[in-house]
Design a protein around this motif. Structure first.
Motif, PDB file in Angstrom:
ATOM      1  N   TYR A  98     -40.460 -15.193  43.130  1.00  0.00           N
ATOM      2  CA  TYR A  98     -39.626 -14.835  41.975  1.00  0.00           C
ATOM      3  C   TYR A  98     -38.639 -15.961  41.682  1.00  0.00           C
ATOM      4  O   TYR A  98     -38.363 -16.812  42.530  1.00  0.00           O
ATOM      5  CB  TYR A  98     -38.819 -13.574  42.265  1.00  0.00           C
ATOM      6  CG  TYR A  98     -39.627 -12.348  42.608  1.00  0.00           C
ATOM      7  CD1 TYR A  98     -40.643 -11.893  41.782  1.00  0.00           C
ATOM      8  CD2 TYR A  98     -39.354 -11.623  43.774  1.00  0.00           C
ATOM      9  CE1 TYR A  98     -41.371 -10.765  42.087  1.00  0.00           C
ATOM     10  CE2 TYR A  98     -40.073 -10.484  44.091  1.00  0.00           C
ATOM     11  CZ  TYR A  98     -41.093 -10.059  43.255  1.00  0.00           C
ATOM     12  OH  TYR A  98     -41.807  -8.950  43.575  1.00  0.00           O
ATOM     13  N   ASN A  99     -38.080 -15.929  40.482  1.00  0.00           N
ATOM     14  CA  ASN A  99     -36.916 -16.758  40.227  1.00  0.00           C
ATOM     15  C   ASN A  99     -35.762 -16.249  41.077  1.00  0.00           C
ATOM     16  O   ASN A  99     -35.656 -15.047  41.338  1.00  0.00           O
ATOM     17  CB  ASN A  99     -36.511 -16.704  38.752  1.00  0.00           C
ATOM     18  CG  ASN A  99     -37.384 -17.588  37.886  1.00  0.00           C
ATOM     19  OD1 ASN A  99     -38.318 -18.231  38.376  1.00  0.00           O
ATOM     20  ND2 ASN A  99     -37.093 -17.622  36.605  1.00  0.00           N
ATOM     21  N   LYS A 100     -34.916 -17.152  41.546  1.00  0.00           N
ATOM     22  CA  LYS A 100     -33.716 -16.752  42.278  1.00  0.00           C
ATOM     23  C   LYS A 100     -32.924 -15.773  41.408  1.00  0.00           C
ATOM     24  O   LYS A 100     -32.627 -16.056  40.256  1.00  0.00           O
ATOM     25  CB  LYS A 100     -32.868 -17.981  42.579  1.00  0.00           C
ATOM     26  CG  LYS A 100     -31.469 -17.707  43.110  1.00  0.00           C
ATOM     27  CD  LYS A 100     -31.484 -17.232  44.528  1.00  0.00           C
ATOM     28  CE  LYS A 100     -30.059 -17.120  45.064  1.00  0.00           C
ATOM     29  NZ  LYS A 100     -30.011 -16.557  46.415  1.00  0.00           N
ATOM     30  N   PHE A 101     -32.607 -14.597  41.973  1.00  0.00           N
ATOM     31  CA  PHE A 101     -31.821 -13.639  41.190  1.00  0.00           C
ATOM     32  C   PHE A 101     -30.595 -13.214  41.973  1.00  0.00           C
ATOM     33  O   PHE A 101     -30.523 -13.384  43.197  1.00  0.00           O
ATOM     34  CB  PHE A 101     -32.665 -12.437  40.746  1.00  0.00           C
ATOM     35  CG  PHE A 101     -33.350 -11.679  41.859  1.00  0.00           C
ATOM     36  CD1 PHE A 101     -32.733 -10.597  42.476  1.00  0.00           C
ATOM     37  CD2 PHE A 101     -34.635 -12.030  42.269  1.00  0.00           C
ATOM     38  CE1 PHE A 101     -33.366  -9.893  43.481  1.00  0.00           C
ATOM     39  CE2 PHE A 101     -35.280 -11.319  43.273  1.00  0.00           C
ATOM     40  CZ  PHE A 101     -34.646 -10.252  43.880  1.00  0.00           C
ATOM     41  N   PHE A 102     -29.609 -12.639  41.274  1.00  0.00           N
ATOM     42  CA  PHE A 102     -28.275 -12.460  41.840  1.00  0.00           C
ATOM     43  C   PHE A 102     -27.823 -11.001  41.763  1.00  0.00           C
ATOM     44  O   PHE A 102     -28.332 -10.207  40.966  1.00  0.00           O
ATOM     45  CB  PHE A 102     -27.281 -13.362  41.115  1.00  0.00           C
ATOM     46  CG  PHE A 102     -27.641 -14.822  41.187  1.00  0.00           C
ATOM     47  CD1 PHE A 102     -27.301 -15.578  42.291  1.00  0.00           C
ATOM     48  CD2 PHE A 102     -28.352 -15.431  40.161  1.00  0.00           C
ATOM     49  CE1 PHE A 102     -27.650 -16.915  42.368  1.00  0.00           C
ATOM     50  CE2 PHE A 102     -28.706 -16.768  40.223  1.00  0.00           C
ATOM     51  CZ  PHE A 102     -28.350 -17.512  41.339  1.00  0.00           C
ATOM     52  N   ASN A 103     -26.835 -10.710  42.592  1.00  0.00           N
ATOM     53  CA  ASN A 103     -26.271  -9.363  42.656  1.00  0.00           C
ATOM     54  C   ASN A 103     -25.461  -9.057  41.402  1.00  0.00           C
ATOM     55  O   ASN A 103     -24.951  -9.967  40.738  1.00  0.00           O
ATOM     56  CB  ASN A 103     -25.400  -9.243  43.909  1.00  0.00           C
ATOM     57  CG  ASN A 103     -25.125  -7.803  44.280  1.00  0.00           C
ATOM     58  OD1 ASN A 103     -25.854  -6.892  43.896  1.00  0.00           O
ATOM     59  ND2 ASN A 103     -24.064  -7.582  45.030  1.00  0.00           N
ATOM     60  N   ILE A 104     -25.317  -7.804  41.119  1.00  0.00           N
ATOM     61  CA  ILE A 104     -24.539  -7.397  39.950  1.00  0.00           C
ATOM     62  C   ILE A 104     -23.106  -7.913  40.097  1.00  0.00           C
ATOM     63  O   ILE A 104     -22.486  -7.787  41.151  1.00  0.00           O
ATOM     64  CB  ILE A 104     -24.567  -5.851  39.777  1.00  0.00           C
ATOM     65  CG1 ILE A 104     -24.131  -5.461  38.361  1.00  0.00           C
ATOM     66  CG2 ILE A 104     -23.768  -5.152  40.843  1.00  0.00           C
ATOM     67  CD1 ILE A 104     -25.160  -5.741  37.319  1.00  0.00           C
ATOM     68  N   GLY A 105     -22.612  -8.605  39.067  1.00  0.00           N
ATOM     69  CA  GLY A 105     -21.268  -9.159  39.100  1.00  0.00           C
ATOM     70  C   GLY A 105     -21.146 -10.491  39.801  1.00  0.00           C
ATOM     71  O   GLY A 105     -20.087 -11.118  39.777  1.00  0.00           O
ATOM     72  N   GLU A 106     -22.222 -10.979  40.422  1.00  0.00           N
ATOM     73  CA  GLU A 106     -22.160 -12.237  41.167  1.00  0.00           C
ATOM     74  C   GLU A 106     -22.103 -13.434  40.234  1.00  0.00           C
ATOM     75  O   GLU A 106     -21.515 -14.467  40.576  1.00  0.00           O
ATOM     76  CB  GLU A 106     -23.367 -12.347  42.095  1.00  0.00           C
ATOM     77  CG  GLU A 106     -23.337 -13.539  43.026  1.00  0.00           C
ATOM     78  CD  GLU A 106     -24.527 -13.578  43.981  1.00  0.00           C
ATOM     79  OE1 GLU A 106     -24.649 -14.573  44.714  1.00  0.00           O
ATOM     80  OE2 GLU A 106     -25.330 -12.617  43.985  1.00  0.00           O
TER      81      GLU A 106
END
Length: 799
Positions: A98-106
């Motif tokens: 996957y593409n690098k994804f981030f936490n909500i609000g990060e």
């Protein structure tokens, strides 16, 4: 698979050419010279590791990039987990995560207001299983490839690697539905696909959440096309694919709007359970600007409380003082200490990642069986009082800098404006200063959510021990680097700017002031010793965020950068100019309350960095006394070359048994040198010529402010069954000479029983015809390099 409507995408010539250019770009990034100038080293922006598949012998390359570069968009692809190969002179993607994804609000893009504004449904809310990621793809003729995020095949440091365990589970799943690895490999290869699963197996490796045997295996949660841009299947297609090939399916929920997603995930967070079991969180898949877009929602409770218990147990087993944030964790820690006395076998494999859940469940069972009178008020499982959740808001700010960059001024200003905790390493006096520094930081966190570890932290080892110490108490802490990155500057410019600041601050420092006659020498030493951040070294990848700063910028520009970054990281408001100006004045007027006797410290600490000074006869006498007390063992040239990295890329050493042994047994050191003159040989010979040479090199090293640089030209690799060395054909300037007949760099020996001095005998036997009496002198091999290897080095003393 005709009974299921699976999408198909075969890349055309344009897509294949884009892939080829991407890999060429990555290749160029991985081959960038580590040395940015004659003093500095910097980690490569991309790291390549090659693996050979066992059946066809195909070479596949894994690409790993710095974690913080993803956040800043400094990577040529956002794919996290990428393997490629070269076929008919054309690069192609073999595995695509996957593409690098981030936490909500990060990130700005994952704040709820931007999720509402910029994304579109449907939203697929997928349970985040608690294991490790496994990639599966295929090569021609039915050859399967199973990897972890960055690794393929066996590893020398563990009996069974994640990739191997993943392949074992794949075989079991396929067998259950009457299919083979060849069947799956052919399908994935023909359709240009990567299958992505989570390996959950408590018998192999426990994480935080439990997976009994009937729930263990590979949870399929994604199927991607092997293309540059992320193209991933919808969850309903992934589920159908999982059932067809025998994988465990990953549960998901469809929501039409982002508001529905937030309500649903907030409800689960409030209940702390989903379908009767705790979960780590969710991964949400949607569209942004018509492209596939992922973000995650991770839960603190009970997941992070259980994680804290795991870290507490490890600390207790290591005889470290455990600290806890949750009230219930304190009872858990007492229970573990008691169990260690009564049932130590319970913890025999804990450090190997086994028994974690059993220990936790035993505690929970005993706790729930207690009467209310035995429990602390308001203690429930798994509910946690809100006031006990502060550990998940803790942030450690770690300057990574050299002297005079302005880190203390910045720390004072941030502390004044935002009430951050501020611990100065220069205030730590006496023995065990590093330990005192770590303890002061941990203590400061008891009253502050953000603490600044004010120290240069210019060495990887300093960063490693700091982060480890703090994470024993706050395992889920956010670690942010304030990185004064001077690798793109000429080091003379950095020295000029930083030394001027040291002069201008005068006596406003605990130890390093212009009154110290060696202050410029000390600044130079810090600059040359500086080890830049490198997320591939196993230490710096623990930084959650890296804020890049320029050491040549003024304080206002530096603060502007930090304010903008911290506003999104910590949610702070950028202060008004009036308050910033007052805080700057406060920092400029700061006077330390602690003073250190640097000259005494120089006597104790600088046995390996002597410095005589014409400016101060007293300091010269002190240095001379320290030198007489512990003279150097030898003088040599410290070379600016990652020997292991250089040799790994030499085709002449492919499948070389000795080199593989040296790597596997970690017999290749990080730092290498060319010996010029050794104290032992000086004593043995009693030669006036040797004595004069020794004094010449001693004067070079002791001469204040100067660094003697030389250039080396290496033309051969010579080895036998016991050791390997690089032959130095020429040293420039030629007046720098070695008493060894053949100047060289010893790469490594097979064991401590084989001394590095054996290299002299081996080389003399190989090149001068001298009969060697050492081990392995009869099996000498010589590799002549096609082109001289040119490296730089610095003359210094060694102890």
């Amino acid at each position: 698979m005709s009974d299921v409507d699976f999408p198909t995408y075969i890349p055309g010539p344009q897509e294949r050419q884009k892939t080829h250019e991407l890999v060429k770009n990555l290749q160029a990034m991985s081959e960038q010279k580590i040395t940015r100038n004659k003093y500095m080293r910097r980690g490569k922006p991309a790291k390549r590791t090659d693996y050979v598949t066992p059946i066809s012998g195909t070479v596949i390359s894994s690409w790993k990039m710095n974690e913080w570069d993803y956040k800043k968009g400094l990577v040529p692809t956002m794919a996290r987990g990428l393997f490629t190969r070269k076929d008919n002179n054309q690069y192609e993607i073999v595995i695509r995560g996957y593409n690098k994804f981030f936490n909500i609000g990060e990130m700005e893009s994952t704040k709820w207001e931007n999720i509402y504004r910029n994304t579109e449904g449907p939203y697929e809310v997928t349970i985040k299983e608690n294991g490790c990621i496994i990639f599966i793809s295929g090569l021609p003729k039915g050859e399967i490839i199973v990897t972890s995020k960055h690794s393929h095949g066996a590893r020398t440091d563990v009996p069974v690697s994640h990739a191997q365990k993943g392949e074992q589970w794949l075989e079991r799943h396929l067998e259950n539905v009457g299919k083979t690895k060849e069947d799956l490999a052919n399908y994935l290869y023909e359709h240009n696909l990567t299958a992505i699963a989570e390996l959950c197996d408590d018998n192999f490796e426990e994480h935080v959440l439990p997976y009994p045997l009937d729930k263990s295996g590979l949870y399929l949660h994604g199927v991607n096309y092997n293309t540059i841009d992320l193209q991933t299947w919808s969850s309903n297609k992934v589920t159908a694919f999982a059932k067809y090939w025998g994988f465990i399916t990953t549960k998901y929920y469809i929501k039409e709007t982002a508001e529905e997603v937030k309500r649903f995930t907030d409800d689960v967070k409030e209940q702390r359970l989903l379908d009767g079991r705790p979960i780590e969180g969710f991964v949400v898949r949607c569209k942004r600007e018509h492209q596939d877009f992922f973000f995650k929602i991770k839960y603190d409770e009970p997941y992070l409380m259980y994680r804290e218990w795991r870290e507490l147990t490890k600390a207790i087993l290591a005889n470290k003082k455990p600290r806890s944030t949750y009230t219930l964790s304190r009872y858990y820690a007492d229970w573990v200490k008691e169990k260690l006395k009564t049932d130590p076998e319970l913890f025999k494999d804990y450090s190997k990642g086994l028994g974690i859940i059993k220990v936790r469940d035993m505690f929970l069972e005993e706790w729930t069986s207690r009467g209310d009178s035995e429990k602390s008020p308001k203690e429930e499982i798994p509910k946690i009082p809100k006031e006990e959740r502060r550990m998940f808001k803790k942030t450690l700010l770690v300057p990574v800098a050299t002297i005079g960059c302005g880190k203390t001024a910045v720390s004072l200003i941030l502390g004044k404006l935002f009430n951050f905790g501020h611990i100065q390493n220069d205030d730590m006096v006496g023995k065990k200063a590093r330990y005192k520094f770590h303890e002061a930081i941990k203590s400061k966190f008891e009253s502050h959510d953000v603490v600044i570890a004010d120290r240069n932290n210019h060495l990887t080892e300093l960063r490693k021990t700091l982060i480890e110490a703090v994470k024993t108490v706050y395992p889920n802490i956010q670690v942010v680097a304030l990185y004064w990155n001077h690798s793109e500057h000429n080091l003379n410019e950095v020295f000029e700017a930083t030394s001027k600041r040291v002069i201008s601050r005068g006596k406003a420092h605990q130890s390093l002031t212009p009154e110290n006659p060696s202050f410029e020498h000390i600044i130079w030493k810090f600059l040359k010793d500086f080890q830049p951040l490198d997320s591939n070294n196993g230490v710096d990848d623990q930084f959650d965020v890296v804020i890049d700063l320029d050491p040549l910028n003024d304080i206002q520009s530096t603060l502007d950068t930090i304010f903008n970054e911290l506003s999104s990281i910590l949610g702070i408001e950028i202060p008004d100019e009036h308050y910033v100006e007052k805080a700057i004045n406060y920092a400029l007027e700061y006077q330390p309350t602690v003073k250190k006797n640097v000259i005494l410290q120089e006597k104790r600490k600088t046995a390996n960095r002597k410095s005589s000074s014409k400016k101060s006869q007293k300091f010269a006498e002190d240095s001379s006394a320290a030198r007489r007390k512990k003279p150097p063992l030898y003088y040599g040239i410290a070379v600016e070359l990652d020997v292991k990295d250089y040799l790994k890329n030499l085709p002449e050493l492919d499948n070389n048994t000795l080199f593989e042994t040296l790597q596997r047994n970690q017999r290749i050191r990080r730092e290498h040198h060319v010996t010029l003159i050794h104290a032992t040989e000086l004593r043995k010979s009693g030669s006036q010529e040797f004595q004069e040479l020794w004094e010449e090199y001693r004067n070079m090293v002791d001469n204040d402010y100067k660094t003697y640089k030389v250039e080396l030209y290496i033309d051969k690799i010579i080895y036998n069954s016991q050791l390997m060395a690089l032959v130095v054909r020429e040293i420039d300037p030629p007046e720098i000479t070695s008493i060894n007949k053949i100047p060289h760099i010893t790469v490594g020996t097979v064991s401590d029983k084989v001394k590095a001095a054996e290299a002299n005998r081996m080389l003399e036997s190989a090149l001068l015809g001298v009969n060697g009496k050492g081990k392995g002198q009869s099996d000498i091999q010589i590799i002549q390099l096609e082109k001289d290897l040119h490296v730089c080095g610095t003359i210094r003393e060694f102890y």
